[in-house]
Design a protein around this motif. Structure first.
Motif, mmCIF file in Angstrom:
data_model
loop_
_atom_site.group_PDB
_atom_site.id
_atom_site.type_symbol
_atom_site.label_atom_id
_atom_site.label_comp_id
_atom_site.label_asym_id
_atom_site.label_seq_id
_atom_site.Cartn_x
_atom_site.Cartn_y
_atom_site.Cartn_z
ATOM 1 N N ASN A 172 -13.281 -3.984 -0.453
ATOM 2 C CA ASN A 172 -13.469 -4.220 0.978
ATOM 3 C C ASN A 172 -14.665 -5.157 1.110
ATOM 4 O OD1 ASN A 172 -13.718 -4.020 3.705
ATOM 5 N ND2 ASN A 172 -13.848 -1.788 3.770
ATOM 6 N N SER A 196 -5.539 -6.096 4.486
ATOM 7 C CA SER A 196 -5.755 -6.198 5.918
ATOM 8 C C SER A 196 -7.074 -6.898 6.197
ATOM 9 C CB SER A 196 -5.772 -4.812 6.546
ATOM 10 O OG SER A 196 -6.918 -4.129 6.108
ATOM 11 N N SER A 206 -10.004 -6.611 9.210
ATOM 12 C CA SER A 206 -10.426 -5.967 10.449
ATOM 13 C C SER A 206 -11.777 -6.558 10.833
ATOM 14 C CB SER A 206 -10.501 -4.456 10.267
ATOM 15 O OG SER A 206 -11.255 -4.146 9.134
ATOM 16 N N TYR A 248 -13.825 -7.661 7.878
ATOM 17 C CA TYR A 248 -13.674 -6.876 6.651
ATOM 18 C C TYR A 248 -12.352 -7.263 6.008
ATOM 19 C CZ TYR A 248 -17.298 -4.062 8.805
ATOM 20 O OH TYR A 248 -18.448 -3.655 9.391
ATOM 21 N N ALA A 292 -9.831 -6.527 3.217
ATOM 22 C CA ALA A 292 -9.461 -5.509 2.230
ATOM 23 C C ALA A 292 -8.414 -6.097 1.300
ATOM 24 C CB ALA A 292 -8.925 -4.267 2.918
#
Ligand SMILES: *[C@@H]1O[C@H](CO)[C@@H](O)[C@H](O)[C@H]1NC(C)=O
Ligand SMILES: *[C@@H]1O[C@H](CO)[C@@H](O)[C@H](O)[C@H]1NC(C)=O
Ligand SMILES: *[C@@H]1O[C@H](CO)[C@@H](O)[C@H](O)[C@H]1NC(C)=O
Ligand SMILES: *[C@@H]1O[C@H](CO)[C@@H](O)[C@H](O)[C@H]1NC(C)=O
Length: 450
Positions: free
Chosen positions: A175, A219, A221, A240, A242
């Motif tokens: 992350n 993902s 975010s 973020y 990931a």
């Protein structure tokens, strides 16, 4: 007279207002007559180009808004040792320049134009985690629209700090944070925003992903905390990212082969304990495993202690333990067949009470009775490394056979009982080995699957 005064005053007012309006409009509107025939006239834009050193706002107490979005097109490298993530992205910055405006009707339906960025004011948006100098190619252009919207796209190669946790390697997820912020402008002057949702950015990034390499984008975010440095407050957007490692390379190259080797090692317990091939077989296996580890060392992360290193060390430890067990059993057998000590009472009860391995004890008297004659018959079939040991081994066997023949059936039964104990120890240690193997494999798998 009075009416005339009023009319005059009204006319004056009208003139003033219209002059003001036209003056205001003229200040912000680009004269684009002839654009469609002669190409763009740089003179029309000169006023804007001259202003590029200053933030383009009409009221300095209203912060300007810059919209950020990016498409992550490749994840090039994840360096666990330096804790760096190298990625490639197309960054899109959008802002509004109130001094740019023209009427597309007058300008041959031209709605947007590309202008080289050297001539425009640019927001100083940086990625805080970036550890690399900005390698943006020179001579890029930005689109300016007739309503003052400026869209600036640029490719960025980001080498950013990312705290990587490789404990679950090769089944790990990372992350990483990318913080976009202005270096200079505080919240009174510049605010950051987004014109796209993060879901949209994620799906676009997945679609355009250029590398089908080791990493897969899970993902993106975001969070938007303000950052205060001293008395100033800066706006920032945290993304973020990931990502997940595709583990198949490591599973096929590391986990499966070492699993096979350990399985062979476990199966080698079925080689009879009297067979001289058992120890050399295990040594060969151990050697092979060491060579395998040496070759595959590059695949492992260079720093940290991932679970997979524990797994590989465990496999090695199991092989070493099984080799030690073989040495121990061979020694016991040697002692039992050459100079069996008197059977202590506990061994007697143990042999009587314990469930005997059916295959070892009943056949033993037969084996022992044939003992002196069997080894020479087997000798030609044996491996060469066994040869030098053979005369040494033979002599005690013959001695013992003579001893047994001389002292009658008690000697046979004494050796028989000790050999039986050896086999029971062997079987017991094998079960212990299997138990440890299964429990450790289950533990490692359970840790990996969390
Ligand atoms: C626009 O520029 C042209 C010459 O390039 C000039 O003839 C015209 O008067 C100008 N229009 C305005 C509104 O200033
Ligand atoms: C600038 O904006 C502030 C806040 O909206 C407003 O109070 C001020 O009158 C504006 N100044 C001008 C010159 O328009
Ligand atoms: C920035 O995005 C918002 C929507 O999130 C939009 O309303 C605004 O017009 C955008 N600003 C610019 C300069 O594109
Ligand atoms: C990444 O970390 C941030 C904060 O540390 C958290 O808010 C976010 O949910 C994490 N993302 C994933 C996919 O775990």
């Amino acid at each position: 007279m009075e009416g005339g005064w009023l009319a005059k005053g009204g006319l004056l007012l009208c003139l003033t207002v219209s002059f003001l309006l036209s003056g205001k409009a003229g200040a912000f509107t680009i004269n684009c007559s002839g654009f469609h025939q002669n190409g763009v006239d740089p003179a029309g834009f000169q006023a804007i180009f001259d202003q590029k050193d200053f933030r383009p706002v009409t009221n300095y107490s209203i912060p300007m808004r810059v919209n950020i979005s990016f498409t992550l097109s490749a994840i090039l490298n994840v360096d666990a040792q330096l804790q760096l993530l190298t990625s490639f992205m197309w960054l899109k910055l959008t802002w509004h320049n109130p001094f740019i405006s023209w009427d597309p009707e007058e300008c041959g339906q031209i709605k947007k134009l590309s202008v080289t960025i050297e001539n425009l004011w640019l927001p100083d948006i940086f990625i805080m985690e970036s550890m690399d100098v900005d390698q943006t190619p020179e001579g890029l252009s930005a689109y300016v629209a007739h309503d003052g919207q400026v869209v600036y796209n640029r490719p960025v190669r980001v080498t950013s700090i990312c705290s990587l946790d490789i404990f679950y390697f090769p089944f790990d997820q990372q992350n990483c944070t990318l913080t976009f912020s202005s270096f200079l402008y505080t919240v009174e002057h510049l605010l950051l925003g987004m014109d796209k949702e993060v879901q949209e950015m994620t799906s676009t990034s997945r679609r355009v992903a250029r590398t089908q390499g080791e990493w897969e984008l899970l993902s993106i975010s975001k969070a938007t905390p303000k950052m205060s440095v001293g008395s100033s407050l800066f706006d920032q957007i945290l993304f973020y990212v990931a990502i997940r490692r595709r583990p198949s390379l490591y599973v096929l190259n590391l986990l499966v082969p070492s699993g096979f080797l350990v399985a062979i090692d476990a199966l080698s317990f079925y080689l009879p304990a009297e067979n001289e091939n058992r120890a050399p077989f295990k040594i060969t296996l151990l050697l092979g495993y060491n060579v395998f580890l040496l070759m595959m060392n590059d695949l492992l992360p260079a720093s940290g202690t991932p679970l997979i290193s524990v797994y590989l060390a465990l496999c090695l430890a199991l092989m070493v333990a099984s080799l030690l067990e073989t040495i121990f059993i061979t020694y016991l057998l040697h002692v039992a067949t050459t100079q069996p000590p008197p059977v202590p009472p506990w061994l007697h009860t143990l042999l009587l009470c314990a469930p005997r391995p059916a295959n070892c004890c009943p056949t033993l008297p037969y084996k022992l009775a044939q003992g002196p004659h069997l080894p020479p018959a087997q000798q030609p079939g044996l491996k060469e490394p066994g040869k030098p040991e053979e005369p040494v081994r033979m002599a005690p066997d013959q001695q013992e056979a003579e001893l047994n023949q001389g002292s009658g059936s008690t000697g046979v039964r004494l050796a028989d009982q000790w050999v039986c104990l050896c086999h029971m120890t062997d079987a017991f240690l094998f079960r212990l080995y299997l138990l440890f193997l299964v429990s450790s494999v289950i533990t490692v798998i359970a840790l990996w699957s969390t």
